[in-house]
Design a protein around this motif. Structure first.
Motif, short mmCIF file in Angstrom:
data_model
loop_
_atom_site.label_atom_id
_atom_site.label_comp_id
_atom_site.label_asym_id
_atom_site.label_seq_id
_atom_site.Cartn_x
_atom_site.Cartn_y
_atom_site.Cartn_z
N GLY A 27 -6.50 4.61 2.30
CA GLY A 27 -5.98 4.99 1.01
C GLY A 27 -6.61 6.28 0.55
N MET A 28 -6.02 6.85 -0.49
CA MET A 28 -6.55 8.06 -1.11
C MET A 28 -6.55 7.85 -2.62
SD MET A 28 -7.26 10.21 1.34
CE MET A 28 -7.42 11.79 0.53
N ARG A 29 -7.67 8.24 -3.23
CA ARG A 29 -7.74 8.21 -4.69
C ARG A 29 -7.70 9.65 -5.17
NH1 ARG A 29 -12.29 5.76 -8.87
NH2 ARG A 29 -11.46 6.91 -10.66
N ILE A 30 -6.86 9.87 -6.17
CA ILE A 30 -6.82 11.16 -6.84
C ILE A 30 -6.69 10.89 -8.32
CG2 ILE A 30 -4.35 11.48 -6.45
CD1 ILE A 30 -5.15 14.55 -6.11
N GLY A 31 -7.66 11.37 -9.07
CA GLY A 31 -7.68 11.08 -10.49
C GLY A 31 -7.78 9.59 -10.72
N ASP A 32 -6.90 9.06 -11.55
CA ASP A 32 -6.91 7.63 -11.87
C ASP A 32 -5.87 6.84 -11.10
OD1 ASP A 32 -9.01 7.91 -13.65
OD2 ASP A 32 -7.70 8.25 -15.38
N LEU A 33 -5.45 7.37 -9.96
CA LEU A 33 -4.48 6.67 -9.13
C LEU A 33 -5.01 6.49 -7.71
CD1 LEU A 33 -1.15 8.44 -10.15
CD2 LEU A 33 -1.94 6.17 -10.85
N VAL A 34 -4.64 5.37 -7.10
CA VAL A 34 -4.99 5.08 -5.71
C VAL A 34 -3.68 4.87 -4.96
CG1 VAL A 34 -6.18 3.53 -4.13
CG2 VAL A 34 -7.07 3.88 -6.44
N PHE A 35 -3.53 5.57 -3.85
CA PHE A 35 -2.36 5.44 -2.99
C PHE A 35 -2.82 4.81 -1.68
CE2 PHE A 35 -1.72 8.89 -5.88
CZ PHE A 35 -0.37 8.86 -6.21
N THR A 36 -2.28 3.65 -1.35
CA THR A 36 -2.66 3.02 -0.08
C THR A 36 -1.72 3.49 1.02
OG1 THR A 36 -1.26 1.04 -0.10
CG2 THR A 36 -3.34 0.94 -1.34
N PRO A 121 5.62 -3.77 17.35
CA PRO A 121 6.74 -4.72 17.38
C PRO A 121 6.40 -6.12 16.88
CG PRO A 121 6.55 -3.56 19.48
CD PRO A 121 5.35 -3.18 18.66
N ALA A 122 5.12 -6.49 16.87
CA ALA A 122 4.71 -7.81 16.39
C ALA A 122 4.62 -7.88 14.87
CB ALA A 122 3.38 -8.21 17.01
N TRP A 123 4.61 -6.73 14.21
CA TRP A 123 4.52 -6.72 12.75
C TRP A 123 5.88 -7.04 12.15
CZ3 TRP A 123 1.74 -1.39 11.84
CH2 TRP A 123 0.46 -1.43 12.40
N LEU A 124 5.87 -7.95 11.18
CA LEU A 124 7.08 -8.31 10.45
C LEU A 124 7.12 -7.68 9.06
CD1 LEU A 124 7.05 -12.11 11.38
CD2 LEU A 124 8.27 -10.24 12.54
N ILE A 125 5.98 -7.13 8.62
CA ILE A 125 5.87 -6.59 7.27
C ILE A 125 4.78 -5.51 7.24
CG2 ILE A 125 4.20 -8.39 6.62
CD1 ILE A 125 5.45 -8.29 3.76
N GLU A 126 4.96 -4.57 6.33
CA GLU A 126 3.95 -3.56 6.01
C GLU A 126 4.11 -3.28 4.52
OE1 GLU A 126 2.85 0.98 7.32
OE2 GLU A 126 3.69 -0.37 8.83
N ILE A 127 2.98 -3.17 3.81
CA ILE A 127 3.02 -3.00 2.36
C ILE A 127 2.20 -1.77 1.98
CG2 ILE A 127 2.50 -4.03 0.11
CD1 ILE A 127 2.45 -6.79 1.55
N GLU A 128 2.81 -0.89 1.18
CA GLU A 128 2.05 0.23 0.60
C GLU A 128 2.12 0.12 -0.91
OE1 GLU A 128 3.93 3.75 2.23
OE2 GLU A 128 5.21 3.92 0.48
N ALA A 129 1.10 0.66 -1.57
CA ALA A 129 1.03 0.48 -3.02
C ALA A 129 0.36 1.66 -3.70
CB ALA A 129 0.26 -0.80 -3.33
N ILE A 130 0.61 1.73 -4.99
CA ILE A 130 -0.09 2.66 -5.87
C ILE A 130 -0.72 1.82 -6.97
CG2 ILE A 130 0.12 4.62 -7.45
CD1 ILE A 130 2.73 5.32 -5.90
N GLY A 131 -2.01 2.03 -7.20
CA GLY A 131 -2.72 1.30 -8.23
C GLY A 131 -3.38 2.25 -9.21
N ALA A 132 -3.58 1.78 -10.41
CA ALA A 132 -4.27 2.54 -11.45
C ALA A 132 -5.76 2.18 -11.44
CB ALA A 132 -3.68 2.25 -12.82
N VAL A 133 -6.58 3.15 -11.75
CA VAL A 133 -8.03 2.94 -11.84
C VAL A 133 -8.38 2.88 -13.32
CG1 VAL A 133 -10.30 3.92 -11.35
CG2 VAL A 133 -8.44 4.17 -9.69
N GLY A 134 -9.29 1.96 -13.64
CA GLY A 134 -9.76 1.91 -15.02
C GLY A 134 -9.26 0.73 -15.78
#
Length: 134
Positions: A27-36, A121-134
């Protein structure tokens, strides 16, 4: 007129970092946001968990999302946006149960997308997200 503050991206890591061999940041954090990055159903060594078991893979991927967010000062309770990639849209109801276990009010924006394939090929799912810090 003053210049705006410069935002510096900060890499989010864990030990062990299951994505380190791929040269991808968890993931990367920039400011008050986190991007996975897209979190896959892998263990701490990068090995696929529960082949063929969508619910178990979804829980593992969501656990990784939570871990990355926490390492950056956020958490599943501060999700802003979630994108879920699945290889079979028929698993939507199974994912709904994982969502119930994981999300808190206020609920994040979410996209649920069927793709032709994921990186393994064995993966059935992948999840990415954005979260707020604070």
């Amino acid at each position: 007129m003053s210049q705006p503050a410069t935002l510096v991206p900060t890499r989010v890591t864990v030990d062990p970092d299951w994505y380190a061999p791929t040269r991808i940041s968890l993931g990367m954090r920039i400011g008050d946001l986190v991007f996975t990055s897209g979190q896959a159903p892998v263990d701490d060594n990068g090995e696929t968990v529960a082949p063929g078991d969508f619910a178990a893979q979804a829980r593992q991927a969501m656990a990784h999302v939570g871990t990355v967010l926490r390492r950056a000062g956020s958490g599943l309770d501060r999700l802003v946006k979630v994108t879920v990639f699945v290889t079979d849209i028929a698993h939507q109801d199974l994912y709904a149960a994982v969502r119930e276990e994981s999300y808190a009010d206020p609920f994040p924006a979410e996209s649920f997308v069927q793709v032709a394939a994921l990186a393994d090929p064995a993966w059935l799912i992948e999840i990415e997200a954005i979260g707020a810090v604070g």
